[in-house]
Design an enzyme around this catalytic site. Structure first.
Site, mmCIF file in Angstrom:
data_model
loop_
_atom_site.group_PDB
_atom_site.id
_atom_site.type_symbol
_atom_site.label_atom_id
_atom_site.label_comp_id
_atom_site.label_asym_id
_atom_site.label_seq_id
_atom_site.Cartn_x
_atom_site.Cartn_y
_atom_site.Cartn_z
ATOM 1 N N LYS A 1 8.843 -17.744 -9.060
ATOM 2 C CA LYS A 1 8.147 -16.694 -9.808
ATOM 3 C C LYS A 1 7.064 -17.308 -10.708
ATOM 4 C CE LYS A 1 8.855 -13.032 -13.117
ATOM 5 N NZ LYS A 1 9.678 -12.561 -14.215
ATOM 6 N N PRO B 1 -2.942 -11.347 11.027
ATOM 7 C CA PRO B 1 -3.187 -11.019 12.436
ATOM 8 C C PRO B 1 -3.399 -9.522 12.576
ATOM 9 C CG PRO B 1 -0.849 -11.481 12.042
ATOM 10 C CD PRO B 1 -1.585 -11.816 10.769
ATOM 11 N N ASP B 2 -4.235 -9.125 13.514
ATOM 12 C CA ASP B 2 -4.405 -7.704 13.804
ATOM 13 C C ASP B 2 -3.411 -7.336 14.914
ATOM 14 O OD1 ASP B 2 -5.300 -5.216 14.959
ATOM 15 O OD2 ASP B 2 -7.042 -5.445 13.659
ATOM 16 N N ILE B 3 -2.377 -6.633 14.542
ATOM 17 C CA ILE B 3 -1.262 -6.390 15.471
ATOM 18 C C ILE B 3 -1.717 -5.535 16.651
ATOM 19 C CG2 ILE B 3 1.041 -5.338 15.661
ATOM 20 C CD1 ILE B 3 1.321 -6.166 12.615
ATOM 21 N N ASN C 1 0.850 -1.200 0.000
ATOM 22 C CA ASN C 1 0.000 0.000 0.000
ATOM 23 C C ASN C 1 0.875 1.235 0.000
ATOM 24 O OD1 ASN C 1 0.371 0.941 2.882
ATOM 25 N ND2 ASN C 1 -0.348 -1.155 3.227
ATOM 26 N N PHE D 1 -4.448 3.930 14.996
ATOM 27 C CA PHE D 1 -4.890 4.933 14.023
ATOM 28 C C PHE D 1 -6.124 4.398 13.320
ATOM 29 C CE2 PHE D 1 -0.953 6.897 14.799
ATOM 30 C CZ PHE D 1 -1.000 8.178 14.249
ATOM 31 N N LYS E 1 -13.927 1.048 16.561
ATOM 32 C CA LYS E 1 -12.651 0.347 16.308
ATOM 33 C C LYS E 1 -11.858 0.213 17.607
ATOM 34 C CE LYS E 1 -11.133 0.825 12.163
ATOM 35 N NZ LYS E 1 -10.635 1.441 10.943
ATOM 36 N N LYS F 1 -10.774 -3.331 19.035
ATOM 37 C CA LYS F 1 -9.355 -3.715 19.106
ATOM 38 C C LYS F 1 -8.798 -3.636 20.519
ATOM 39 C CE LYS F 1 -8.477 -2.641 14.299
ATOM 40 N NZ LYS F 1 -7.405 -2.771 13.319
ATOM 41 N N ASP G 1 -4.698 -6.176 5.486
ATOM 42 C CA ASP G 1 -5.686 -6.987 6.210
ATOM 43 C C ASP G 1 -5.588 -8.463 5.841
ATOM 44 O OD1 ASP G 1 -6.857 -4.953 7.715
ATOM 45 O OD2 ASP G 1 -7.983 -4.253 5.975
HETATM 46 N N1 CTP Z 1 -3.799 -2.604 12.384
HETATM 47 C C1 CTP Z 1 -2.955 -3.608 12.826
HETATM 48 N N2 CTP Z 1 -2.967 -4.821 12.222
HETATM 49 C C2 CTP Z 1 -3.812 -5.068 11.202
HETATM 50 C C3 CTP Z 1 -4.674 -4.058 10.737
HETATM 51 C C4 CTP Z 1 -4.640 -2.831 11.347
HETATM 52 O O1 CTP Z 1 -2.196 -3.360 13.767
HETATM 53 N N3 CTP Z 1 -3.788 -6.265 10.643
HETATM 54 C C5 CTP Z 1 -3.825 -1.332 13.086
HETATM 55 C C6 CTP Z 1 -3.305 -0.157 12.314
HETATM 56 O O2 CTP Z 1 -1.922 0.026 12.524
HETATM 57 C C7 CTP Z 1 -4.112 0.988 12.902
HETATM 58 C C8 CTP Z 1 -5.436 0.340 13.273
HETATM 59 O O3 CTP Z 1 -5.155 -1.046 13.369
HETATM 60 O O4 CTP Z 1 -3.560 1.451 14.094
HETATM 61 C C9 CTP Z 1 -6.566 0.573 12.346
HETATM 62 O O5 CTP Z 1 -6.323 0.066 11.094
HETATM 63 P P1 CTP Z 1 -7.514 0.001 10.010
HETATM 64 O O6 CTP Z 1 -6.929 -0.516 8.760
HETATM 65 O O7 CTP Z 1 -8.221 1.293 9.964
HETATM 66 O O8 CTP Z 1 -8.432 -1.040 10.716
HETATM 67 P P2 CTP Z 1 -9.147 -2.283 10.166
HETATM 68 O O9 CTP Z 1 -9.254 -3.227 11.308
HETATM 69 O O10 CTP Z 1 -8.491 -2.798 8.951
HETATM 70 O O11 CTP Z 1 -10.572 -1.708 9.848
HETATM 71 P P3 CTP Z 1 -11.265 -1.289 8.486
HETATM 72 O O12 CTP Z 1 -12.282 -2.297 8.302
HETATM 73 O O13 CTP Z 1 -11.784 0.070 8.766
HETATM 74 O O14 CTP Z 1 -10.191 -1.295 7.410
#
Ligand code: CTP
Length: 420
Positions: free
Chosen positions: A289, A307-309, A211, A326, A340, A344, A279
């Protein structure tokens, strides 16, 4: 690590035989991982060369107010703003006279006049010059203006006269700056973890899904935390930024690597998740390749959730006292950010509205955010990302001052309903 690590010093070197001692001061500061930018006055360059100053400081040397090159690289206002402090070594009688009387006729005196940062001077001059009533009047003015004096010392001078006027030794100047920063490092003793930049999720060894995150906001927060005295670990994806000075920086590629690196940096008192983490990752990524074969069907990718860190850190047994995320939202920013935050399990969210043409965010130097907690929010004006970082660190400092190490909603000033 000293408490000078991560600090930024603007060193003004004016004319005098003691100018050579500034080189040793630069060396000591760099060894302590302090960022040093230097202005060499015309008089200073009679004693030492710009080349030696730039080689030691690892930055270009600024010499001329009206040089187009210097001004376009970094103007005198920015030079004075970017540093945590300004120190003049040696401070000649002439430069002190200009500073005391608001004279701005070259880059050094103009930068000093434009400065809003603490100014230190290490005077060096002949004892007769030091004792002159005019110099003494200037010293009195400078002291009452808040300029801090380091020295001078008494002893034998280069001109073989003896008396007060010798520049203090570089190590003593360094120690004085250390003591100053010790008093101005409110997060000393706190460990902080910051994530920054994008993650890259491989499709095959040469292709990935990524991204546009530049990492500017996360890196600025890591640098601001280090300046406030915290021991900072920055976990970053690919960015084109230098590692912040005084910050332990771990480079990762994927979300899984970022999570592992974050877990290795715990326990910490503070975590700020500013990374744009993908995500999903590609479930069927290839070891070799993927070749384009004429007539064959296009490859299809299947995805698996990453994983959602932020959530993992929030529920970790080593959960930091203050966990900050954020949220980039396109509508109902505060409401979405608060949801959120609950989902989280973090304490604060810095929310911004994306998709608005006046707040493009990605890659730019500016940001407009609202600091959201469980029951409050505080909408900040448009600021540079460095200013957002500094303000966030201020909020953390008052949080810890108000609450010890426990988290609650105190530092945020406005009720939730008023900002949406
Ligand atoms: N984040 C994270 N790990 C992930 C996704 C997001 O740590 N796999 C953290 C980002 O660093 C940020 C926060 O979660 O601090 C919000 O990220 P965002 O992309 O807005 O959240 P999502 O859970 O992906 O929600 P959305 O459905 O709005 O995209």
């Amino acid at each position: 690590m000293t408490n000078l690590a991560g600090k930024s010093v603007l060193l003004v070197i004016s004319g005098g035989i003691a100018a050579y001692k500034s080189l040793e001061l630069i060396r000591l500061l760099r060894k302590a991982r302090t960022e040093v930018r230097c202005i060499l006055t015309k008089g200073g360059s009679e004693f030492i060369t710009p080349l030696s100053v730039s080689a030691l400081s690892e930055h270009p040397v600024y010499t001329d107010l009206f040089s187009l090159k210097d001004e376009s690289e970094m103007g005198h206002i920015r030079l004075s703003r970017d540093a945590d402090i300004i120190i003049v070594t040696p401070a000649s009688a002439n430069l002190m006279a200009k500073l005391a009387n608001g004279i701005a006729d070259d880059l050094a005196s103009t930068t000093l006049l434009a400065s809003n940062k603490p100014i230190f001077v290490a005077p060096a001059m002949n004892p007769e010059m030091w004792a002159k009533p005019s110099t003494q009047r200037n010293i009195e003015i400078l002291r009452s203006d808040g300029v801090q004096f380091i020295g001078p010392a008494a002893g034998e001078m280069a001109c073989s006269e003896t008396g007060l006027g010798r520049m203090i030794e570089p190590q003593d100047i360094f120690d004085a700056l250390q003591s100053y920063f010790k008093l101005s490092t409110p997060l000393a003793g706190k460990r902080a973890l910051v994530t920054s930049g994008p993650t890259y999720e491989p499709i095959d060894p040469v292709r990935f899904i990524g991204n546009r995150s530049s990492g500017k906001q996360g890196h600025a927060i890591a640098a601001a935390l280090a300046r406030a005295g915290a021991e900072v670990t920055l976990v970053t994806g690919h960015v084109s930024l230098a590692d912040p000075v005084g910050v332990r920086t771990l480079h990762v590629e994927t979300a899984s690597e970022m999570l592992d690196a974050c877990q290795s940096a715990l326990p910490a008192h503070i975590a700020v998740c500013a990374a744009a983490v993908a995500d999903w990752r590609v479930e069927n990524s290839a070891d070799q390749k993927i070749k384009k074969q004429t007539g064959a069907s296009t490859p299809s990718l299947s995805f698996i959730e990453n994983p959602d860190i932020l959530a993992e850190i929030s529920k970790s047994p080593n959960r930091p006292d203050l966990v900050i995320g954020f949220a980039a939202e396109t509508q109902d920013v505060v409401k979405a950010a608060q949801e959120k935050l609950v989902r989280k399990g973090c304490d604060w969210i810095l929310a911004n509205q994306v998709g608005k043409t006046d707040n493009p965010v990605f890659g730019t130097d500016h940001n407009q955010v609202t600091l959201v907690s469980r029951s409050n929010c505080d909408e900040w004006p448009p600021l540079s990302k460095k200013e957002v970082a500094a303000r966030l660190v201020e909020a953390m400092i008052s949080h810890f001052n108000d609450t010890g190490t426990k988290h609650d909603d105190k530092p945020i000033s406005r009720p939730l309903s008023s900002a949406s």
